[in-house]
Structure formats: structure tokens, C-alpha cells
Design a protein around this motif. Structure first.
Motif, PDB file in Angstrom:
ATOM      1  N   ALA A 145       0.849  -1.195   0.000  1.00 35.83           N
ATOM      2  CA  ALA A 145       0.000   0.000   0.000  1.00 35.83           C
ATOM      3  C   ALA A 145       0.883   1.241   0.000  1.00 35.83           C
ATOM      4  CB  ALA A 145      -0.908  -0.001   1.217  1.00 35.83           C
ATOM      5  N   TYR A 146       1.932   1.201   0.798  1.00 33.57           N
ATOM      6  CA  TYR A 146       2.844   2.340   0.886  1.00 33.57           C
ATOM      7  C   TYR A 146       3.561   2.566  -0.450  1.00 33.57           C
ATOM      8  CZ  TYR A 146       6.721   5.299   2.131  1.00 33.57           C
ATOM      9  OH  TYR A 146       7.624   6.325   2.151  1.00 33.57           O
ATOM     10  N   LEU A 147       4.085   1.478  -1.006  1.00 33.04           N
ATOM     11  CA  LEU A 147       4.837   1.589  -2.257  1.00 33.04           C
ATOM     12  C   LEU A 147       3.952   2.087  -3.397  1.00 33.04           C
ATOM     13  CD1 LEU A 147       6.977  -1.682  -2.106  1.00 33.04           C
ATOM     14  CD2 LEU A 147       7.801   0.654  -1.801  1.00 33.04           C
ATOM     15  N   LYS A 148       2.697   1.643  -3.385  1.00 30.06           N
ATOM     16  CA  LYS A 148       1.796   2.033  -4.468  1.00 30.06           C
ATOM     17  C   LYS A 148       1.444   3.511  -4.405  1.00 30.06           C
ATOM     18  CE  LYS A 148      -0.111  -2.292  -5.804  1.00 30.06           C
ATOM     19  NZ  LYS A 148      -1.232  -3.195  -5.919  1.00 30.06           N
ATOM     20  N   ALA A 149       1.367   4.019  -3.189  1.00 27.98           N
ATOM     21  CA  ALA A 149       1.033   5.431  -3.023  1.00 27.98           C
ATOM     22  C   ALA A 149       2.205   6.313  -3.449  1.00 27.98           C
ATOM     23  CB  ALA A 149       0.669   5.707  -1.579  1.00 27.98           C
ATOM     24  N   PHE A 150       3.386   5.707  -3.426  1.00 28.90           N
ATOM     25  CA  PHE A 150       4.580   6.455  -3.757  1.00 28.90           C
ATOM     26  C   PHE A 150       4.769   6.441  -5.269  1.00 28.90           C
ATOM     27  CE2 PHE A 150       9.021   7.633  -3.562  1.00 28.90           C
ATOM     28  CZ  PHE A 150       9.020   8.471  -2.476  1.00 28.90           C
ATOM     29  N   ASN A 151       5.113   7.561  -5.838  1.00 30.80           N
ATOM     30  CA  ASN A 151       5.184   7.664  -7.294  1.00 30.80           C
ATOM     31  C   ASN A 151       6.488   7.088  -7.839  1.00 30.80           C
ATOM     32  OD1 ASN A 151       3.748   8.459  -9.558  1.00 30.80           O
ATOM     33  ND2 ASN A 151       5.026  10.293  -9.794  1.00 30.80           N
ATOM     34  N   SER A 152       6.558   5.759  -7.940  1.00 26.57           N
ATOM     35  CA  SER A 152       7.807   5.181  -8.438  1.00 26.57           C
ATOM     36  C   SER A 152       7.586   3.816  -9.083  1.00 26.57           C
ATOM     37  CB  SER A 152       8.827   5.073  -7.303  1.00 26.57           C
ATOM     38  OG  SER A 152       8.388   4.119  -6.385  1.00 26.57           O
ATOM     39  N   LEU A 153       8.655   3.344  -9.693  1.00 27.15           N
ATOM     40  CA  LEU A 153       8.650   1.996 -10.256  1.00 27.15           C
ATOM     41  C   LEU A 153       9.356   1.101  -9.245  1.00 27.15           C
ATOM     42  CD1 LEU A 153       8.412  -0.121 -12.550  1.00 27.15           C
ATOM     43  CD2 LEU A 153      10.618   0.722 -13.373  1.00 27.15           C
ATOM     44  N   VAL A 154       8.664   0.080  -8.759  1.00 27.18           N
ATOM     45  CA  VAL A 154       9.240  -0.790  -7.737  1.00 27.18           C
ATOM     46  C   VAL A 154       9.445  -2.188  -8.307  1.00 27.18           C
ATOM     47  CG1 VAL A 154       9.032  -1.607  -5.367  1.00 27.18           C
ATOM     48  CG2 VAL A 154       7.847   0.484  -6.048  1.00 27.18           C
ATOM     49  N   LEU A 155      10.676  -2.665  -8.267  1.00 25.02           N
ATOM     50  CA  LEU A 155      10.956  -4.034  -8.694  1.00 25.02           C
ATOM     51  C   LEU A 155      11.286  -4.853  -7.457  1.00 25.02           C
ATOM     52  CD1 LEU A 155      13.256  -3.370 -11.812  1.00 25.02           C
ATOM     53  CD2 LEU A 155      10.774  -3.683 -11.763  1.00 25.02           C
ATOM     54  N   ILE A 156      10.521  -5.911  -7.247  1.00 26.42           N
ATOM     55  CA  ILE A 156      10.703  -6.746  -6.063  1.00 26.42           C
ATOM     56  C   ILE A 156      11.122  -8.136  -6.516  1.00 26.42           C
ATOM     57  CG2 ILE A 156       9.522  -7.798  -4.092  1.00 26.42           C
ATOM     58  CD1 ILE A 156       7.479  -5.315  -4.634  1.00 26.42           C
ATOM     59  N   THR A 157      12.285  -8.588  -6.091  1.00 22.93           N
ATOM     60  CA  THR A 157      12.687  -9.935  -6.499  1.00 22.93           C
ATOM     61  C   THR A 157      12.288 -10.939  -5.424  1.00 22.93           C
ATOM     62  OG1 THR A 157      14.883 -10.075  -5.500  1.00 22.93           O
ATOM     63  CG2 THR A 157      14.731  -8.906  -7.611  1.00 22.93           C
ATOM     64  N   SER A 158      12.008 -12.148  -5.871  1.00 20.20           N
ATOM     65  CA  SER A 158      11.590 -13.177  -4.936  1.00 20.20           C
ATOM     66  C   SER A 158      12.083 -14.543  -5.409  1.00 20.20           C
ATOM     67  CB  SER A 158      10.060 -13.162  -4.851  1.00 20.20           C
ATOM     68  OG  SER A 158       9.630 -14.082  -3.892  1.00 20.20           O
ATOM     69  N   GLU A 159      12.600 -15.314  -4.450  1.00 17.27           N
ATOM     70  CA  GLU A 159      13.093 -16.654  -4.791  1.00 17.27           C
ATOM     71  C   GLU A 159      11.904 -17.590  -4.896  1.00 17.27           C
ATOM     72  OE1 GLU A 159      15.972 -17.383  -1.696  1.00 17.27           O
ATOM     73  OE2 GLU A 159      16.976 -15.521  -2.294  1.00 17.27           O
ATOM     74  N   MET A 160      11.526 -17.934  -6.115  1.00 11.97           N
ATOM     75  CA  MET A 160      10.319 -18.728  -6.329  1.00 11.97           C
ATOM     76  C   MET A 160      10.427 -19.525  -7.605  1.00 11.97           C
ATOM     77  SD  MET A 160       6.943 -16.553  -5.967  1.00 11.97           S
ATOM     78  CE  MET A 160       6.926 -15.094  -5.044  1.00 11.97           C
ATOM     79  N   SER A 161       9.764 -20.663  -7.610  1.00  9.34           N
ATOM     80  CA  SER A 161       9.649 -21.430  -8.850  1.00  9.34           C
ATOM     81  C   SER A 161       8.258 -21.151  -9.432  1.00  9.34           C
ATOM     82  CB  SER A 161       9.793 -22.918  -8.550  1.00  9.34           C
ATOM     83  OG  SER A 161       8.709 -23.327  -7.748  1.00  9.34           O
ATOM     84  N   TYR A 162       8.008 -21.639 -10.620  1.00  7.94           N
ATOM     85  CA  TYR A 162       6.689 -21.454 -11.239  1.00  7.94           C
ATOM     86  C   TYR A 162       5.573 -21.945 -10.310  1.00  7.94           C
ATOM     87  CZ  TYR A 162       7.804 -19.855 -15.955  1.00  7.94           C
ATOM     88  OH  TYR A 162       8.178 -19.100 -17.029  1.00  7.94           O
ATOM     89  N   ASP A 163       5.828 -23.093  -9.667  1.00  7.80           N
ATOM     90  CA  ASP A 163       4.790 -23.673  -8.808  1.00  7.80           C
ATOM     91  C   ASP A 163       4.444 -22.770  -7.631  1.00  7.80           C
ATOM     92  OD1 ASP A 163       4.698 -25.831 -10.444  1.00  7.80           O
ATOM     93  OD2 ASP A 163       5.988 -27.106  -9.187  1.00  7.80           O
ATOM     94  N   ASP A 164       5.459 -22.064  -7.120  1.00  4.79           N
ATOM     95  CA  ASP A 164       5.235 -21.195  -5.955  1.00  4.79           C
ATOM     96  C   ASP A 164       4.374 -19.986  -6.314  1.00  4.79           C
ATOM     97  OD1 ASP A 164       7.021 -22.801  -4.560  1.00  4.79           O
ATOM     98  OD2 ASP A 164       8.746 -21.530  -5.079  1.00  4.79           O
ATOM     99  N   ILE A 165       4.517 -19.509  -7.536  1.00  2.00           N
ATOM    100  CA  ILE A 165       3.933 -18.222  -7.900  1.00  2.00           C
ATOM    101  C   ILE A 165       2.421 -18.188  -7.758  1.00  2.00           C
ATOM    102  CG2 ILE A 165       3.576 -16.603  -9.830  1.00  2.00           C
ATOM    103  CD1 ILE A 165       6.432 -17.470 -10.730  1.00  2.00           C
ATOM    104  N   SER A 166       1.767 -19.252  -8.220  1.00  9.36           N
ATOM    105  CA  SER A 166       0.302 -19.231  -8.258  1.00  9.36           C
ATOM    106  C   SER A 166      -0.311 -19.137  -6.861  1.00  9.36           C
ATOM    107  CB  SER A 166      -0.226 -20.453  -9.000  1.00  9.36           C
ATOM    108  OG  SER A 166       0.342 -21.604  -8.448  1.00  9.36           O
TER     109      SER A 166
END
Ligand SMILES: Nc1ncnc2c1ncn2[C@@H]1O[C@H](COP(=O)(O)OP(=O)(O)OP(=O)(O)O)[C@@H](O)[C@H]1O
Ligand SMILES: [Mg+2]
Length: 224
Positions: A145-166
Motif C-alpha cells: 500500500a505504501y509503495l503504491k502510493a509512492f510515485n515510483s517503479l518498484v521491482l521486487i525480487t523473490s526466490e520462487m519457482s513457477y509452482d510457488d507463484i500461483s
């Protein structure tokens, strides 16, 4: 819709000329697939256009180690870092002592820096730390919510496989999801990038071959 070019050769044309702006995009993938490279390459690309960048890491790799690895890429520009156009911040030490302070520290840094592009790399240890206290969901909601209110492009990396994403909360909360992978096919491992979602964007679908070289990460358009 306003957009910002990604700085990744071959990726802008897959996204109708770049990431939506403002937005939060998840870069998911297993270890070594190129998440950090993609995210930081985009920060340095922004800096070239006069944008301020903020790189936030926690625990998994100390900041100096990340910088040492990244400095071997041609997109890394020490002068940009020294001028403060890109700020690197390691929340590791603080977070171990006081996980509950994490959000406030992140907010304070962002307010101090006023970045146009923010990278959180990776978010996984922050989530793991809060898991045992049952605070993950709350933290994620507040952070996004905080990041969205802020006027920027946010890239968040996460250690995940395809199965984890869903079934990950992160992928529901963000505007876009990009997956990096390196499946074994016919006994060779090749690296791929796939745009799973990108709000307001007619994006290319399917896995696209990528290449990581001294110049960084590039999508090989049309090749499979
Ligand atoms: N100069 C280079 N030339 C070719 N390939 C490289 C180069 N530098 C790094 N790589 C490749 O990029 C990979 C590391 O990329 P990166 O650190 O961005 O991945 P990551 O997804 O962030 O990994 P982790 O999950 O461990 O943080 C290496 O494993 C290697 O295969
Ligand atoms: Mg990484």
C-alpha cells in the motif's frame, strides 16, 4: 498510460514500450536465474536518464558483496553511485534485531531518498523472518500500500519457482509478474524470461530466451 523503459534489451518491445509507471513488479525466479542483474540493470538505466534509484537488500547478501558482483557488468557505473544517484541500503543488521521495525525503516529511507525506481532484492528473507510471528500478511499489505502510493517503479525480487507463484500473496499484490527460469531441456540448460502479467499492457506471452553477458541481461527476441 505512463511508462518507463526497462533498460533490458528486448524487454520494452514485449511490454508496449516499458513498465507501467507507477507500478510494482515482481521478478520471480530460482537462485541464479538473473533477478538481481535485471533489477539493478534497470536502476542504472534509470540513472542515465536522470532518475534517482534506491536498492534495498536484507540479510541474504551484504550490500558490498552485491556491489562487487555487479561492478563486473558494463552497466555498473561507480560515478553514479558516488554521486548518490543510486543508493544501496542493507537492512540486514537492523532486521535481525528488530523485524517489526522493517517497514518503518524502509519508509524512512524512501522518504529520504525520493527515488524514481526502487529495488527490493530479495523480499524472501523479510517474509521468512516475519513468518514465525504471523506478521507476514500484515507487513506485505502495508508495504505494498505504501509503495503504491509512492510515485515510483518498484521491482521486487523473490526466490520462487513457477509452482510457488500461483499461491504466493506477492503475485496478487503486484501490477506485474516476470518469471526467470532455467529449465533443463534436451540435456542443456537455457535461461528464459516470461511476462506472466502486466496491468494495462498487451504483453508478449510465453517463455523468451535470455542471455546474460558482461553487458547484463538481454532478451533474444523471437528466438526459442
Ligand atoms: N558476466 C557474466 N556473463 C555471463 N553470465 C553471467 C555473468 N555474470 C553473471 N552471470 C550469470 O548470472 C547468474 C547470476 O545472476 P543473478 O545474481 O542476477 O541471479 P539471481 O537470480 O539474483 O540469483 P540469487 O537468487 O542467487 O540472488 C550467474 O549464476 C551466472 O549464470
Ligand atoms: Mg540475487
Amino acid at each position: 498510460m505512463a511508462r518507463k523503459t526497462t533498460g533490458i534489451p528486448g524487454l520494452d518491445s514485449m511490454l508496449q514500450n516499458g513498465f507501467p509507471f507507477p507500478s510494482a513488479v515482481l521478478i520471480a525466479g530460482e537462485p541464479g536465474t538473473g533477478k538481481t542483474t535485471l533489477a539493478v540493470q534497470s536502476l542504472f538505466h534509470g540513472a542515465k536518464e536522470g532518475e534517482k534509484g534506491l536498492y534495498i537488500t536484507a540479510i541474504s547478501e551484504p550490500q558490498w558483496l552485491v556491489q562487487k558482483f555487479l561492478s563486473s557488468f558494463s552497466f555498473y557505473n561507480q560515478e553514479v553511485v558516488e554521486k548518490g544517484m543510486i543508493d544501496f541500503i542493507d537492512l540486514g543488521p537492523t532486521i535481525v534485531k528488530n523485524p517489526s521495525d522493517m517497514l518503518d525503516i524502509i519508509k524512512k529511507k524512501i522518504e529520504q531518498c525520493q527515488p524514481d525506481r526502487i529495488v527490493i532484492d530479495p523480499i524472501t528473507p523479510m517474509i521468512d523472518l516475519l513468518q514465525w510471528r504471523g506478521e507476514t500478511r500484515e507487513f506485505m499489505h502495508e508495504l505494498f500500500a505504501y509503495l503504491k502510493a509512492f510515485n515510483s517503479l518498484v521491482l521486487i525480487t523473490s526466490e520462487m519457482s513457477y509452482d510457488d507463484i500461483s499461491h504466493s500473496q506477492e503475485s496478487y499484490m503486484v501490477d506485474g509478474v516476470i518469471v526467470l527460469s532455467y529449465p533443463e531441456e534436451e540435456k542443456v540448460r537455457r535461461k528464459f524470461l516470461e511476462v506472466l502479467k502486466m496491468r494495462g499492457t498487451k504483453h508478449t506471452t510465453g517463455r523468451q530466451l535470455i542471455d546474460i553477458t558482461d553487458e547484463g541481461l538481454a532478451v533474444q527476441a523471437g528466438l526459442r
